[in-house]
Design a protein around this motif. Structure first.
Motif, PDB file in Angstrom:
ATOM      1  N   ILE A 195       0.847  -4.083   8.110  1.00 52.93           N
ATOM      2  CA  ILE A 195       2.150  -3.929   7.428  1.00 52.93           C
ATOM      3  C   ILE A 195       2.354  -5.082   6.550  1.00 52.93           C
ATOM      4  N   THR A 196       2.927  -4.795   5.357  1.00 51.28           N
ATOM      5  CA  THR A 196       3.138  -5.802   4.208  1.00 51.28           C
ATOM      6  C   THR A 196       4.752  -5.876   3.920  1.00 51.28           C
ATOM      7  N   ALA A 197       4.797  -6.700   2.819  1.00 52.27           N
ATOM      8  CA  ALA A 197       6.339  -7.107   2.605  1.00 52.27           C
ATOM      9  C   ALA A 197       7.026  -5.983   1.745  1.00 52.27           C
ATOM     10  N   ALA A 198       5.926  -4.902   1.364  1.00 53.65           N
ATOM     11  CA  ALA A 198       6.589  -3.905   0.933  1.00 53.65           C
ATOM     12  C   ALA A 198       7.384  -3.060   1.873  1.00 53.65           C
ATOM     13  N   ASN A 199       7.214  -3.289   3.042  1.00 51.28           N
ATOM     14  CA  ASN A 199       8.043  -2.432   4.142  1.00 51.28           C
ATOM     15  C   ASN A 199       8.951  -3.168   4.562  1.00 51.28           C
ATOM     16  N   PRO A 200      10.362  -2.527   4.439  1.00 49.49           N
ATOM     17  CA  PRO A 200      11.527  -3.198   4.746  1.00 49.49           C
ATOM     18  C   PRO A 200      11.568  -3.757   6.102  1.00 49.49           C
ATOM     19  N   TYR A 201      10.842  -3.492   7.022  1.00 44.82           N
ATOM     20  CA  TYR A 201      11.085  -3.963   8.483  1.00 44.82           C
ATOM     21  C   TYR A 201      10.313  -5.361   8.647  1.00 44.82           C
ATOM     22  N   PHE A 202       9.254  -5.582   7.441  1.00 39.46           N
ATOM     23  CA  PHE A 202       8.271  -6.632   7.577  1.00 39.46           C
ATOM     24  C   PHE A 202       8.982  -7.995   7.875  1.00 39.46           C
ATOM     25  N   TRP A 249      -1.645  15.343  23.398  1.00 43.73           N
ATOM     26  CA  TRP A 249      -0.728  14.787  22.334  1.00 43.73           C
ATOM     27  C   TRP A 249      -1.399  13.481  21.867  1.00 43.73           C
ATOM     28  N   GLN A 250      -1.249  13.300  20.586  1.00 41.55           N
ATOM     29  CA  GLN A 250      -2.017  12.204  20.109  1.00 41.55           C
ATOM     30  C   GLN A 250      -1.153  11.904  18.958  1.00 41.55           C
ATOM     31  N   ILE A 251      -1.545  10.816  18.156  1.00 43.21           N
ATOM     32  CA  ILE A 251      -0.788  10.161  17.184  1.00 43.21           C
ATOM     33  C   ILE A 251      -1.218  10.677  15.583  1.00 43.21           C
ATOM     34  N   ASN A 252      -0.468  10.854  14.904  1.00 43.44           N
ATOM     35  CA  ASN A 252      -0.708  11.449  13.421  1.00 43.44           C
ATOM     36  C   ASN A 252      -1.136  10.258  12.510  1.00 43.44           C
ATOM     37  N   THR A 253      -2.454   9.774  12.617  1.00 41.43           N
ATOM     38  CA  THR A 253      -2.684   8.394  11.903  1.00 41.43           C
ATOM     39  C   THR A 253      -2.595   8.347  10.485  1.00 41.43           C
ATOM     40  N   ALA A 254      -2.453   9.612   9.958  1.00 42.13           N
ATOM     41  CA  ALA A 254      -2.441   9.605   8.301  1.00 42.13           C
ATOM     42  C   ALA A 254      -0.967   9.196   8.336  1.00 42.13           C
ATOM     43  N   ALA A 255       0.299  10.120   8.924  1.00 39.67           N
ATOM     44  CA  ALA A 255       1.627   9.737   8.897  1.00 39.67           C
ATOM     45  C   ALA A 255       1.839   8.371   9.230  1.00 39.67           C
ATOM     46  N   GLU A 256       1.017   7.819  10.470  1.00 37.10           N
ATOM     47  CA  GLU A 256       1.360   6.494  10.661  1.00 37.10           C
ATOM     48  C   GLU A 256       1.045   5.448   9.643  1.00 37.10           C
ATOM     49  N   ALA A 257      -0.182   5.605   8.948  1.00 40.16           N
ATOM     50  CA  ALA A 257      -0.451   4.890   7.697  1.00 40.16           C
ATOM     51  C   ALA A 257       0.335   4.704   6.653  1.00 40.16           C
ATOM     52  N   ALA A 266       3.509   5.523   7.021  1.00 41.68           N
ATOM     53  CA  ALA A 266       4.975   4.964   7.440  1.00 41.68           C
ATOM     54  C   ALA A 266       4.860   3.488   7.329  1.00 41.68           C
ATOM     55  N   LEU A 267       3.782   2.972   7.732  1.00 41.71           N
ATOM     56  CA  LEU A 267       3.632   1.417   7.703  1.00 41.71           C
ATOM     57  C   LEU A 267       3.521   0.960   6.206  1.00 41.71           C
ATOM     58  N   GLY A 296       5.828   2.563   4.002  1.00 37.00           N
ATOM     59  CA  GLY A 296       6.810   3.053   3.493  1.00 37.00           C
ATOM     60  C   GLY A 296       7.567   1.911   2.887  1.00 37.00           C
ATOM     61  N   THR A 297       8.606   2.107   1.867  1.00 35.22           N
ATOM     62  CA  THR A 297       9.310   1.281   1.351  1.00 35.22           C
ATOM     63  C   THR A 297      10.743   1.065   1.554  1.00 35.22           C
ATOM     64  N   THR A 298      11.223   2.169   2.471  1.00 36.65           N
ATOM     65  CA  THR A 298      12.647   2.266   2.686  1.00 36.65           C
ATOM     66  C   THR A 298      12.916   2.517   3.962  1.00 36.65           C
ATOM     67  N   THR A 299      13.862   2.329   4.707  1.00 36.52           N
ATOM     68  CA  THR A 299      14.194   2.409   6.207  1.00 36.52           C
ATOM     69  C   THR A 299      14.116   4.174   6.404  1.00 36.52           C
ATOM     70  N   ALA A 300      14.179   4.716   5.277  1.00 35.64           N
ATOM     71  CA  ALA A 300      14.087   6.389   5.640  1.00 35.64           C
ATOM     72  C   ALA A 300      12.677   6.781   5.766  1.00 35.64           C
ATOM     73  N   THR A 301      11.706   5.758   5.025  1.00 30.97           N
ATOM     74  CA  THR A 301      10.257   6.367   5.198  1.00 30.97           C
ATOM     75  C   THR A 301       9.362   5.399   5.955  1.00 30.97           C
ATOM     76  N   ALA A 302       9.952   4.322   6.296  1.00 27.61           N
ATOM     77  CA  ALA A 302       9.009   3.359   6.962  1.00 27.61           C
ATOM     78  C   ALA A 302       9.238   3.292   8.307  1.00 27.61           C
ATOM     79  N   LEU A 303       8.131   2.759   9.097  1.00 24.36           N
ATOM     80  CA  LEU A 303       7.772   2.678  10.443  1.00 24.36           C
ATOM     81  C   LEU A 303       8.069   1.062  10.832  1.00 24.36           C
ATOM     82  N   ASN A 304       8.929   0.744  11.924  1.00 22.80           N
ATOM     83  CA  ASN A 304       9.002  -0.273  12.306  1.00 22.80           C
ATOM     84  C   ASN A 304       8.239  -0.563  13.675  1.00 22.80           C
TER      85      ASN A 304
END
Length: 888
Positions: free
Chosen positions: A342-349, A414-422, A424-425, A427-435
């Motif tokens: 996660i980088t500073a571009a993510n609003p939850y960083f 059941w597994q994790i969608n790693t592409a969607a996870e990457a 979301a990490l 992501g640049t808005t709270t609507a698209t980012a993973l915390n």
């Protein structure tokens, strides 16, 4: 065909010589009164001939009374009581948690196999349809124990009779054919945090010239969560082992980059406090040690004499098994781990020490609302086998049969969608980012896009067979009758499979279909060479089978055997033969998992590779392989059966030396070992360093590509692929095994009833493997293999009461390369069975109560410093089961 004819001529020539000897010999002595009388219509496993046991071969038989005394809940549990089936003996068989191994496969001698099996499983002498997605092995659990008359195990090669798969041997479930009345059995058992129940209703009717029987069985058991078994753990420090817990916890762990070099370890900080340290969690606590399961089985059989010479028989079955498992395995954990940068571009960083980005390990339990998702699998199997038997004359008969089977197999994990996870990490808005610091605070739509994701596998398998066998007496010699059987068979099998991943409502699937047909001819001859008072008796047999496969070519497999009886109470026997296992359709080039898998980095590199190669792609050729050839083995054995009279009347001993030379074992090239793999010249053909685009396109021709838009796309930038590795299933290694099987029994009547004691088992003398033919030898006894397994028993019957004590034992095993451990301890379980016949008359007549105490001393499996913490045996814990059997 030439070999078939040659073998027949050789044996018939020997029979002529035997006739000359027998002509001058006295008449044969009569058999002892207590010796079993052969029933002419019975065909024992391992032979095509009626009324005789397979010559030269050890037959391990478990009859209905033995099955009742074990108190088993499934056919898999029954096989776990037979020492020669070494992959499951003294264990609690359970299916794996993924599509790779969703069923239990019995494995005599624990020989190798991939999608198929080196142990042939039969039902009434006929093949069962395969089960699984990446497997084509029958599922023994479809056969309810209440319908089994006996189980015959031939721990010898059997391809000369049955064809493929019978390298380690044959397991033949023989069901009840005749029953007049109604029988109801039920049982309920409990252990710590666990319960199981089963019910079996059987009805049958005999009439003049025929009979019919139908049986329905239901069985279920609950799950056992890992926290209920303290030895099932990832944290082995209390036992002197490693800490294998995950740092992908809730809350998780932050790792900041090392300020000196990204190649050096970073600094860990715990969440939510952000203080130096690591949050670790034992995922074994929240996943299933033993999954929940429910089974339904319906079985029917009918026999009717259409005339005094023509008999019609048919058997049919339908079975359904559903398994639910929390999480995946002790190694894979819950399957809902998360990690990434996660980088500073993510609003939850939130920076720890001024860095602009860091890594976070976490999991999605907060999003699930439970500790581990429930993975499901559903299997159905159906089969129908009608036959007609025509008595040609007093000596010869002709039997024709059809055999059809179909299975459906569905596994969802059941597994994790790693592409969607990457995404979301990043992501640049709270609507698209993973915390990643607090997963539950993430926008629900983002979470659903990550966790609403399954690995999916589905297949439909089918077999169709037509078979004809003629057997009878060729001629009579002074020493006995020369018996011959000749037959032909056509076999066809298909598999249609799907595999992929995605949201359950929008799966992205790869599909594959494969088909093969096999044309076979086979024969067997038994010659009584001589029979005299002075020399004893000597029988010689030979069998041979030719199989022509539409995809892997032709194979011919002979077998010869002898029985020598110097005295009526002693039989010396031996045999030699060749056997094979044809690659399964799930292993061949049209397997559903055949693909070119592209990794964006190169974790598998030769020593001395440039640092920049780490960031270049890797191309893996994965899954099935069209160039596979059959696995093969030479097998032979020598032994004796002794049943003395007089003072030792009631004692019997059977001892067999066995030897298996197994070659062309199907496996994977050991590319995961990294530099040693590339340094070994034996594996040079399994990789290409710095492959050109032409080489890569040629190697992946016709394969679907995963992990990249195309192979050509990997060559459009500066970082072209560093290595291409053939990681498909391939013919590689060898295994040489020899040892001794034995069975000692003593039955004795007494004033109070009948008592008995027994000791049986298998002792391995040698177990040497080579990862590739011609490579260095590995002694498997130094690598975790237990050298011997034993079953001891003692019992007594007194009027209406019977009790049986059974002790199962696995010997200790040496290990190498395991931190802090050089040996895995032995494992011994004690089981107690008791039955009481309620002979009170009225409604309680023909009623029996049973009690089973399994693992009476509540022994725990031996410690092993690896994920899960145990090896060399398994158990559900101390379990008590109470049952009732009522016949009307």
């Amino acid at each position: 065909m030439r070999l078939l004819a040659t073998t027949a001529l050789v044996v018939l020539g020997v029979s002529a010589a035997g006739a000359a000897v027998a002509q001058v010999a006295p008449a044969p002595s009569s058999a002892p009164e207590d010796e079993p009388v052969a029933i002419d219509d019975v065909v024992v496993t391992g032979t095509l001939l009626r009324g005789v046991a397979p010559t030269g071969t050890n037959v391990v038989s478990v009859d209905r009374e033995d099955i009742t005394r074990t108190g088993v809940a499934s056919s898999n549990d029954l096989l776990a009581r037979i020492p020669q089936i070494s992959n499951s003996f003294n264990g609690a068989p359970q299916p794996g948690g993924t599509i790779a191994l969703p069923i239990n496969r019995p494995n005599i001698r624990n020989l190798g196999a991939s999608g198929g099996s080196t142990t042939l499983v039969l039902l009434n002498g006929n093949r069962l349809v395969g089960a699984g997605v990446l497997q084509t092995s029958p599922d023994p659990s479809i056969i309810p124990p209440g319908m089994i008359e006996r189980v015959e195990v031939i721990p010898d090669g059997g391809s000369s009779i049955y064809g493929s798969d019978a390298i380690g041997g044959v397991v033949n479930f023989i069901t009840r054919k005749r029953f007049d009345g109604v029988e109801l059995t039920g049982r309920y058992g409990v252990a710590d945090g666990y319960d199981q129940s089963d019910l079996n209703l059987t009805a049958g009717h005999d009439w003049t010239g025929g009979s019919a029987i139908i049986s329905y069985a239901y069985a279920r058991h609950s799950n056992i969560i890992g926290a209920d078994r303290d030895y099932f753990t990832q944290d082995l420090r209390s036992r002197g082992g490693s800490d294998l817990r995950s740092n992908a916890c809730s809350p998780g762990t932050i790792t900041t980059p090392n300020p000196f070099s990204p190649l050096l370890p970073g600094v860990n900080y715990t969440l939510p406090s952000r203080t130096p340290g690591t949050n670790l969690c034992d995922e074994a606590d929240v996943i299933d040690f033993y999954p929940e399961e429910e089974r339904h089985s319906l079985f029917a059989a009918v026999t009717h004499n259409l005339s005094d010479r023509l008999v019609f028989e048919a058997t049919g079955y339908y079975a359904q098994r559903e398994t639910t498992r929390r999480g995946m395995s002790a190694t894979e954990g819950t399957g809902i781990r998360g990690s990434g940068t996660i980088t500073a571009a993510n609003p939850y960083f939130q920076s720890v020490a001024g860095e602009l980005g860091h890594s976070v390990a976490f999991n999605y339990s907060a999003a699930w609302g439970v500790d581990a998702p429930e993975n499901s699998s559903r299997f159905t199997s159906a089969g129908l086998t009608p036959s007609l038997t025509y008595q040609l004359n007093d000596d010869w008969r002709l039997r024709g049969s059809l055999n059809w089977g179909r299975s459906t197999n569905l596994v969802r994990t059941w597994q994790i969608n790693t592409a969607a996870e990457a995404a979301a990490l990043a992501g640049t808005t709270t609507a698209t980012a993973l915390n990643p610091y607090n997963v539950g605070a993430t926008n629900r739509a983002v979470l659903d896009g990550i966790i609403n994701f399954q690995s999916y596998g589905h297949s439909v398998q089918e077999i169709r067979e037509v078979r004809a066998v003629a057997d009878g007496v060729l001629w009579s010699l002074p020493a006995g009758e020369v018996k011959v059987a000749l037959g032909a068979e056509y076999h066809e099998e298909t598999i249609d499979a799907e595999q992929g991943a995605g949201p359950p409502s929008a799966l992205v699937l790869g599909e594959a279909s494969a088909k093969r047909d096999v044309k076979s001819v086979f024969g067997e001859v038994l010659v009584p060479v001589f029979d005299s008072v002075s020399l004893g008796s000597f029988d010689l047999s030979a069998s041979v089978r030719y199989d022509s496969y539409s995809d892997v070519g032709d194979t011919t497999n002979p077998k010869i055997g002898f029985n020598y009886r110097p005295i009526p109470s002693l039989t010396v026997r031996g045999n030699w033969g060749t056997s094979f296992h044809a690659p399964s359709l799930a292993d061949m080039g049209q397997a559903v998992d055949t693909r070119a898998q592209v990794l964006s980095v190169s974790p598998f590199l030769p020593a001395g590779s440039p640092f920049t190669d780490l960031f270049r792609p890797t191309i893996l050729l994965a899954g099935g392989n069209p160039n596979l050839k059959p696995e093969e083995a030479d097998t032979w054995s020598l032994g004796f059966d002794w049943k003395p009279e007089g003072a030792l009347d009631g004692f019997s001993a059977s001892v067999t030396y066995f030897n298996v030379a197994f070659t062309d074992a199907i496996g994977l090239a050991p590319f995961l070992s990294g530099a040693p793999f590339f340094a070994n010249p034996a594996y040079a053909s399994y990789f290409i360093r710095n492959p050109t685009q032409a080489q890569a396109l040629a190697a992946t021709s016709g394969m679907r590509v995963e992990g990249a838009p195309s192979i050509a796309a990997l060559y459009t930038g500066f970082l072209t692929p560093a290595v291409l590795i053939d990681a498909r299933r391939t013919n590689l290694g060898t295994l040489d095994v020899d040892g001794i099987d034995f069975n000692l029994q003593y039955f004795r009547p007494a004033d109070f009833g009948v008592w008995h004691v027994g000791l049986a088992g298998t002792y391995n003398l040698t177990r040497d493997s080579r990862p590739i033919a011609g490579g260095p030898v590995t002694d498997e006894f130094n690598n975790g293999s237990s050298p011997y397994s034993l079953v001891g028993s003692a019992g007594v019957s007194i009027d209406a009461f019977a009790v049986e004590l059974t002790v199962n034992h696995n010997a200790a095993a040496d290990v190498q390369g395991i931190v802090g451990q050089t040996e895995i301890d032995s494992f011994t379980t004690v089981n107690l069975f008791a039955a009481y016949d309620l002979s009170f008359g009225g409604v309680l007549s023909d009623t029996t109560l049973t009690v089973n105490l399994d693992n009476l001393l509540d022994e725990t499996p031996p410690y092993y410093n690896a994920a899960g913490g145990t090896a060399n045996g398994a158990t559900l814990g101390r379990m008590i089961s109470v049952g009732i059997r009522k016949t009307f």
